[in-house]
Every structure is written in C-alpha cells, then in structure tokens.
Design a protein around this motif. Structure first.
Motif, PDB file in Angstrom:
ATOM      1  N   ILE A  75       0.867  -1.140   0.324  1.00 27.91           N
ATOM      2  CA  ILE A  75      -0.038   0.047  -0.049  1.00 27.91           C
ATOM      3  C   ILE A  75       0.858   0.771   0.068  1.00 27.91           C
ATOM      4  O   ILE A  75       2.398   1.164   0.064  1.00 27.91           O
ATOM      5  N   TRP A 190     -16.609   7.667   7.066  1.00 28.82           N
ATOM      6  CA  TRP A 190     -16.247   7.809   5.681  1.00 28.82           C
ATOM      7  C   TRP A 190     -18.016   8.031   4.625  1.00 28.82           C
ATOM      8  O   TRP A 190     -18.707   7.323   4.745  1.00 28.82           O
ATOM      9  N   LEU A 204      -3.627   0.438  -3.219  1.00 28.91           N
ATOM     10  CA  LEU A 204      -3.981   1.511  -2.620  1.00 28.91           C
ATOM     11  C   LEU A 204      -3.483   2.714  -1.696  1.00 28.91           C
ATOM     12  O   LEU A 204      -1.897   2.300  -2.083  1.00 28.91           O
ATOM     13  N   TYR A 206      -3.535   5.823   1.075  1.00 30.91           N
ATOM     14  CA  TYR A 206      -3.942   5.855   2.612  1.00 30.91           C
ATOM     15  C   TYR A 206      -3.479   7.397   2.639  1.00 30.91           C
ATOM     16  O   TYR A 206      -2.037   7.572   2.098  1.00 30.91           O
ATOM     17  N   SER A 207      -4.488   8.697   2.757  1.00 34.37           N
ATOM     18  CA  SER A 207      -3.502   9.559   2.222  1.00 34.37           C
ATOM     19  C   SER A 207      -4.527  11.017   3.262  1.00 34.37           C
ATOM     20  O   SER A 207      -5.275  10.441   4.058  1.00 34.37           O
ATOM     21  N   PHE A 213      -8.712  13.084   6.238  1.00 35.60           N
ATOM     22  CA  PHE A 213      -8.472  11.653   5.244  1.00 35.60           C
ATOM     23  C   PHE A 213      -9.249  11.569   4.429  1.00 35.60           C
ATOM     24  O   PHE A 213     -10.012  11.734   4.336  1.00 35.60           O
ATOM     25  N   LEU A 215      -8.696   7.434   1.093  1.00 37.61           N
ATOM     26  CA  LEU A 215      -8.362   6.492   0.689  1.00 37.61           C
ATOM     27  C   LEU A 215      -8.521   6.325  -1.063  1.00 37.61           C
ATOM     28  O   LEU A 215      -9.953   6.545  -1.310  1.00 37.61           O
ATOM     29  N   TYR A 216      -8.363   6.076  -2.163  1.00 29.87           N
ATOM     30  CA  TYR A 216      -8.092   5.759  -2.821  1.00 29.87           C
ATOM     31  C   TYR A 216      -7.884   4.239  -3.278  1.00 29.87           C
ATOM     32  O   TYR A 216      -7.563   3.747  -2.777  1.00 29.87           O
ATOM     33  N   SER A 217      -8.889   3.574  -3.623  1.00 26.78           N
ATOM     34  CA  SER A 217      -9.479   1.846  -3.765  1.00 26.78           C
ATOM     35  C   SER A 217     -10.029   1.819  -5.303  1.00 26.78           C
ATOM     36  O   SER A 217     -10.199   2.684  -5.738  1.00 26.78           O
ATOM     37  N   TYR A 227     -12.492   7.244  -0.332  1.00 29.09           N
ATOM     38  CA  TYR A 227     -13.712   7.079   0.335  1.00 29.09           C
ATOM     39  C   TYR A 227     -12.769   8.871   0.896  1.00 29.09           C
ATOM     40  O   TYR A 227     -11.643   9.351   1.219  1.00 29.09           O
ATOM     41  N   THR A 298     -10.822   1.443   8.332  1.00 32.14           N
ATOM     42  CA  THR A 298      -9.212   1.812   7.596  1.00 32.14           C
ATOM     43  C   THR A 298      -8.007   0.473   7.861  1.00 32.14           C
ATOM     44  O   THR A 298      -6.602   0.751   6.664  1.00 32.14           O
ATOM     45  N   THR A 350      -6.397   4.404  12.000  1.00 27.75           N
ATOM     46  CA  THR A 350      -7.853   5.246  11.843  1.00 27.75           C
ATOM     47  C   THR A 350      -6.510   6.754  12.454  1.00 27.75           C
ATOM     48  O   THR A 350      -7.063   7.521  12.249  1.00 27.75           O
TER      49      THR A 350
END
Length: 397
Positions: A75, A190, A204, A206-207, A213, A215-217, A227, A298, A350
């Motif tokens: 990730i 989210w 993925l 996680y930013s 926050f 999330l690119y998925s 999200y 998360t 988280t």
C-alpha cells in the motif's frame, strides 16, 4: 425440520461456515432475512488478507477470485506539508513475503451462494432467503430450536445441535450471547463512492491531509472505490458529485498522481466504530463476524475477521458433534486474541491517518512523528505489513 447446525445470516461468515461444514460432512441450514439479490449486490469490504485467500483456495472457492481478483504487493501512505506531499510505499512482499487481494465482498458472497447450490444445497431447504420472525430457544440444551417464518408466510421450527449467529450487530443472536459489549465510537465517518472510472494507481493509497483523510481504492479494472473523512452526521445527498471529486482531488493530490473521474454509481456514509462482544459463545449458540465484533474500516479487517472466526468455528462444531468439547470451549479465547489484535491495528491506523477536530498542536506533532517513523523504520513498516496481510487462522496472538 432437523439439521446439525442452524446458521443465522447469509453474509460471508454464514455462507462460508455452511460450505466448510459441508466439507466436514456436517449438515447445515442458512436463514437470511434479506433476498438473494440483495446480499449479492450489497457493496461492502474489498480487501482479502493472505490467509483469507488461502482458505478460499483450499475450500475450492477461488476460481473466479483468481481470475478477477487484483493482487497487491503493498500500500502507499501519502502525507506531508502542502507542496511537499510524498508517497511512501509499504512493500508487503519485501517485508513479510505475502500480499493482499482486492476482491469485493459481494463477489465473495456470489461465489459462496453458487458453490452451495452447486454442492446440492437447495433454496428453501438448506438456503432460506427473506425469512422473518426468527426466534431461538433451548441454547443451553443439546437440541436448540430455531423458529422462523418463510417468504410465503409459513411458520417452521428447525431443531439442531448448534446455532451459529452470523447475523450482524443488529441481529437477534448477539443479545442472547453477550448483552454487554465493549464499544468505541469515532468522531468522524467515511463518505464512500463507487465510480465508473478506471483506476490510475495500482495499489491502495491512504492519504493524510489537513482537510481530512482520503482513501484511494478500486474494485476492478473499470471501477474505483474512494472514501473521504466526513462528520458522522453527514447526509450523502448533501455532497454533490462535483464536490466529491473536487475534495478527492485536493486530499489525494501528489506529484505525478492523476485521478480519473466518472459517473458515481453508489454513494453512502459509513460510521467509524469499534465493538467487541464477550463472550462469543453461550451454550450451543456461537457468534461469528459482525455479530461478535466491528472494526473501523481503516485496517481492512471486517470481512477477514469473519472468515477467521468461521475457520475456527467449523472445526469446533465438527468436534462438538462428535463429542469433543475442547475446541468449542476454547472458541471465545481463540477468536478474541485475533479480534483484539485487529481492533488495536484498526485503531492505530485510524488514529494515525485521520484529522481529529479537538487535536492540539502536541497531538498533531505526535501524529506526524508516527507517520514518519512508520515509513522510515523497517521494523515499524514490517509491523504494519504483518498486521495488514493477516495472521494464520487459529493462531492465538
């Protein structure tokens, strides 16, 4: 009606348990309040741990998973001050020698239903959909009874040797086993979308961003899952598609990163909370999956914990029906060791990645230090990789 194990709930936990029991020569009946089409279309988790994939392969359930699943070797954590945001890759293969697979929960459910039917489990005999008024009695005896009303309004009584409660937090089973739960609610939620847009990043992301926050998925080569951290009382209708894409572009921004936009197929808000029910067994009623525990998404642990539960429960029920009580007596202890490890990991991820409205400058500096340490220390990165990719099923952690 009689069976050996009555299973309440046809999510991944209940359906997989039925399949594993069949492989052990144990009969079961699955009762589900929703329709088959509903459970097969309900979008939920999408990350499968390495042990989850292994189990599905061993059980003969991974043909489509192996064709359509998207293996990931790591990730990316994205963070930094504006203008200095950088990507930090956590290489799972290098750190722990295993990875994860992206494959939607609804796809797992489709595969499990199809496998049960292919094995001879008939709808209206071993698989019942759209049932109501479920009532469980006699769980302290060796012959519990599950009463229910079928989709046509007919009342049935199902006598069994054990009941598996796989019906989620709001189901009827959890209060019968563990009226007391240990819970934590997070001060954010989210906002998630499913978009018809090809992924532009192979793993993925996680930013961590001052706005919150993100999330690119992804779910397939054509579908992305994204999200945004939002307040817990957010109405998804208050976020237009244009606003969502704009905020995703801001929070996910990084040098060389491009975000494909496309039609939003689904939009919803997911609460962020933790819950553990103790114990996970009372008499002949056993809890598994969301009926026993909930984790914030998360750490990508929800469906994987459910799979780990039933991997243990299938063997425990097999032995119990043969007169050996040891695995059943140890069920709560065995499962909760993994559950609390996952709860801690999910809390840690988280807390490290989200923005807390009441955070002080001291809190923010600690968060930045944790992010920096995680990506600069091989030991810290290995711990993340070990937890994210999953521990062997049945291991007491």
């Amino acid at each position: 009606m009689r069976t050996q194990v009555a299973i309440i709930g046809a999510g991944p936990a209940g359906l997989l348990l039925s399949h594993l029991l069949a492989g052990e020569g144990v009969d079961s009946v699955v009762l589900e309040a929703r329709s088959r089409s509903y459970i097969e279309q309900r979008v939920r988790a999408g990350v499968l741990e390495h042990p989850t994939v292994q189990l599905l392969r061993e059980a003969g359930l991974a043909d489509r998973l192996d064709r359509e699943g998207m293996p990931h070797a790591g990730i990316t954590l994205r963070f930094g001050e504006p203008g200095e945001r950088r990507d930090h890759h956590i290489d799972f293969h290098d750190l722990v020698g295993r990875g994860i697979t992206v494959y939607g929960q609804q796809e797992v459910v489709k595969d499990l239903v199809a496998a049960r039917i292919a094995d001879g489990a008939e709808i209206g005999a071993q698989l019942w959909f759209e049932v109501s008024e479920i009532a469980i009695s006699g769980i302290e005896s060796d012959a519990p009874v599950v009463a229910f009303t079928d989709a046509e309004g007919r009342r049935h009584e199902l006598t069994c040797a054990a009941v598996a409660g796989c019906d989620g937090y709001h189901g009827i089973c959890r209060p019968l086993v563990a009226p007391r739960t240990i819970e934590r609610t997070y001060p954010f939620a989210w906002l998630g979308i499913l978009a018809k847009a090809a992924p532009t990043h192979h793993e993925l992301v996680y930013s961590h961003h001052p706005n919150g926050f993100a999330l690119y998925s992804m779910r397939s080569p054509e579908i992305t899952r994204l999200y945004l951290q939002v307040p817990p009382d957010t109405d998804p209708a208050s976020w237009s598609d244009a606003r969502i894409w704009d905020e995703l572009g801001t929070r996910l921004a990084a040098e060389g990163f491009h975000l494909n936009e496309g039609p939003v197929l689904e939009k919803g808000v997911t609460a962020m909370r933790s819950m553990v029910a103790e114990p996970m067994r009372r008499g002949r009623l056993f809890l598994a999956g969301d009926a026993a525990h909930i984790v914030p998404p998360t750490g990508a642990k929800g469906m994987n914990l459910a799979v780990a539960d039933v991997a243990v429960l299938a063997g425990a029920l097999r032995d119990l029906l043969r007169g050996d009580h040891r695995a059943a007596d140890a069920y709560t202890r065995t499962c909760l060791s993994r559950v609390w490890r996952a709860e801690h990991f999910s809390w840690w991820m988280t807390s490290m990645l989200h923005i807390f409205d009441d955070a002080t400058e001291f809190d923010r500096r600690l968060q930045q230090a944790q992010l920096a340490y995680t990506v600069s220390s091989r030991a810290a990165a290995t711990s993340l990789a070990e937890n994210y990719t999953g521990f062997p099923h049945g291991a007491v952690l």
